[in-house]
Design a protein around this motif. Structure first.
Motif, short mmCIF file in Angstrom:
data_model
loop_
_atom_site.label_atom_id
_atom_site.label_comp_id
_atom_site.label_asym_id
_atom_site.label_seq_id
_atom_site.Cartn_x
_atom_site.Cartn_y
_atom_site.Cartn_z
N GLY A 32 13.03 -96.97 50.96
CA GLY A 32 13.55 -98.32 50.78
C GLY A 32 15.07 -98.37 50.81
N LEU A 33 15.59 -99.55 50.93
CA LEU A 33 17.04 -99.76 50.99
C LEU A 33 17.74 -99.23 49.74
CD1 LEU A 33 19.41 -100.99 52.60
CD2 LEU A 33 18.95 -103.14 51.42
N CYS A 34 17.14 -99.37 48.59
CA CYS A 34 17.77 -98.97 47.33
C CYS A 34 17.26 -97.64 46.79
CB CYS A 34 17.60 -100.07 46.30
SG CYS A 34 18.40 -101.61 46.77
N ASP A 35 16.71 -96.79 47.64
CA ASP A 35 16.20 -95.48 47.22
C ASP A 35 17.27 -94.40 47.36
OD1 ASP A 35 13.72 -96.46 46.57
OD2 ASP A 35 12.80 -95.93 48.49
N CYS A 36 18.48 -94.72 47.01
CA CYS A 36 19.60 -93.79 47.19
C CYS A 36 19.44 -92.51 46.38
CB CYS A 36 20.92 -94.47 46.84
SG CYS A 36 21.29 -95.85 47.94
N THR A 37 18.74 -92.56 45.27
CA THR A 37 18.59 -91.37 44.44
C THR A 37 17.69 -90.31 45.06
OG1 THR A 37 16.78 -92.41 43.21
CG2 THR A 37 19.01 -92.65 42.30
N LYS A 38 17.02 -90.63 46.15
CA LYS A 38 16.18 -89.65 46.82
C LYS A 38 17.01 -88.58 47.53
CE LYS A 38 12.08 -92.30 47.03
NZ LYS A 38 10.81 -92.49 47.63
N ASP A 39 18.28 -88.87 47.77
CA ASP A 39 19.20 -87.89 48.36
C ASP A 39 20.58 -88.14 47.76
OD1 ASP A 39 20.60 -86.08 49.86
OD2 ASP A 39 20.16 -87.00 51.79
N CYS A 40 20.77 -87.58 46.57
CA CYS A 40 22.00 -87.85 45.81
C CYS A 40 23.26 -87.34 46.51
CB CYS A 40 21.89 -87.25 44.41
SG CYS A 40 20.71 -88.13 43.38
N CYS A 114 26.70 -106.16 55.51
CA CYS A 114 27.76 -106.91 54.84
C CYS A 114 27.57 -106.92 53.32
CB CYS A 114 27.81 -108.35 55.36
SG CYS A 114 28.49 -108.46 57.01
N CYS A 115 26.33 -106.97 52.86
CA CYS A 115 26.07 -107.08 51.42
C CYS A 115 25.79 -105.74 50.75
CB CYS A 115 24.88 -108.01 51.18
SG CYS A 115 25.19 -109.70 51.71
N CYS A 116 25.18 -104.82 51.46
CA CYS A 116 24.75 -103.55 50.87
C CYS A 116 25.14 -102.38 51.77
CB CYS A 116 23.24 -103.53 50.68
SG CYS A 116 22.60 -104.88 49.69
N GLN A 117 26.40 -102.32 52.15
CA GLN A 117 26.90 -101.32 53.10
C GLN A 117 26.49 -99.89 52.72
OE1 GLN A 117 29.15 -102.05 55.83
NE2 GLN A 117 28.99 -99.95 56.44
N THR A 118 26.78 -99.50 51.50
CA THR A 118 26.51 -98.13 51.07
C THR A 118 25.02 -97.83 51.09
OG1 THR A 118 28.47 -98.20 49.68
CG2 THR A 118 26.90 -96.45 49.22
N CYS A 119 24.22 -98.73 50.58
CA CYS A 119 22.76 -98.53 50.57
C CYS A 119 22.21 -98.45 51.99
CB CYS A 119 22.07 -99.65 49.81
SG CYS A 119 22.40 -99.65 48.05
N ALA A 120 22.72 -99.27 52.89
CA ALA A 120 22.26 -99.28 54.27
C ALA A 120 22.57 -97.95 54.96
CB ALA A 120 22.89 -100.43 55.04
N ILE A 121 23.79 -97.46 54.78
CA ILE A 121 24.16 -96.19 55.41
C ILE A 121 23.32 -95.05 54.84
CG2 ILE A 121 26.04 -94.50 55.63
CD1 ILE A 121 27.98 -96.87 55.87
N CYS A 122 23.10 -95.04 53.53
CA CYS A 122 22.26 -94.02 52.91
C CYS A 122 20.83 -94.06 53.44
CB CYS A 122 22.26 -94.17 51.39
SG CYS A 122 23.80 -93.71 50.60
N GLN A 123 20.28 -95.26 53.60
CA GLN A 123 18.93 -95.40 54.11
C GLN A 123 18.83 -94.88 55.55
OE1 GLN A 123 17.44 -99.36 54.95
NE2 GLN A 123 15.36 -98.78 54.33
N GLU A 124 19.82 -95.18 56.36
CA GLU A 124 19.82 -94.71 57.74
C GLU A 124 19.91 -93.18 57.80
OE1 GLU A 124 23.15 -96.98 59.17
OE2 GLU A 124 22.11 -98.83 58.63
N TYR A 125 20.73 -92.60 56.93
CA TYR A 125 20.86 -91.14 56.86
C TYR A 125 19.51 -90.51 56.50
CZ TYR A 125 23.27 -86.71 55.84
OH TYR A 125 23.70 -85.41 55.85
N ARG A 126 18.85 -91.06 55.49
CA ARG A 126 17.54 -90.55 55.08
C ARG A 126 16.50 -90.71 56.19
NH1 ARG A 126 18.88 -93.58 50.59
NH2 ARG A 126 17.26 -95.10 51.07
#
Length: 162
Positions: A32-40, A114-126
């Protein structure tokens, strides 16, 4: 493997790890978009220096036509002088979605960046990691990793002559 030591799920459609230009069946985002903790580790890098993570993603999505450094520099310049780097980065989210036939969710790519730049980039990386690619290696590094163990016949200095 994810940095946490857990194995990444493998998609059987990608035998070589280097996906075809376009997938033939629609699929879902692996996280998901806000699953950033899956790859800290990638999340922390993206929070402090998004130009690096974005550059790595863009190089792989562009299949190595432009380097990570160039993409990262363009991103940084746009961030410093205009604050509109999200317009540049959303183009690569769209390319990634089209390559893997991912849905445009939870809303359109530009709004997400525009609203969730960091989360979007993290999701794309994952997502790239899930697809068998390691953005930190770059395009050439991923190709080399996939070619390990493949023995290529030696090439000669030219054609044979009698």
């Amino acid at each position: 493997m994810y940095p946490s030591g857990q194995p990444m799920p493998q998609n059987p459609a990608y035998v070589t790890g280097i996906p075809a230009h376009h997938s033939t069946t629609p699929s879902e985002w692996s996280t998901g978009l806000c699953d950033c903790t899956k790859d800290c580790s990638s999340c922390c890098l993206t929070c402090w220096c998004p130009c690096i993570t974005f550059g790595q993603i863009a190089e792989v999505v562009d299949k190595g036509t432009t380097s990570c450094g160039v993409h990262g520099a363009i991103y940084s310049i746009l961030c410093l002088f205009t604050g509109c780097q999200c317009i540049y980065s959303c183009m690569f989210r769209s390319k990634l979605r089209k390559q893997y036939m991912l849905p445009e969710q939870p809303c359109n790519d530009c709004l997400i960046h525009c609203c969730c730049q960091t989360c979007a980039i993290c999701q794309e990386y994952r997502e790239l990691q899930y697809r068998g690619l390691d953005p930190s290696l770059g395009w050439e590094g991923n190709l080399a990793r996939q070619n390990q163990g493949v023995v290529m016949p030696p090439t000669g200095p030219g054609e044979m002559k009698r």
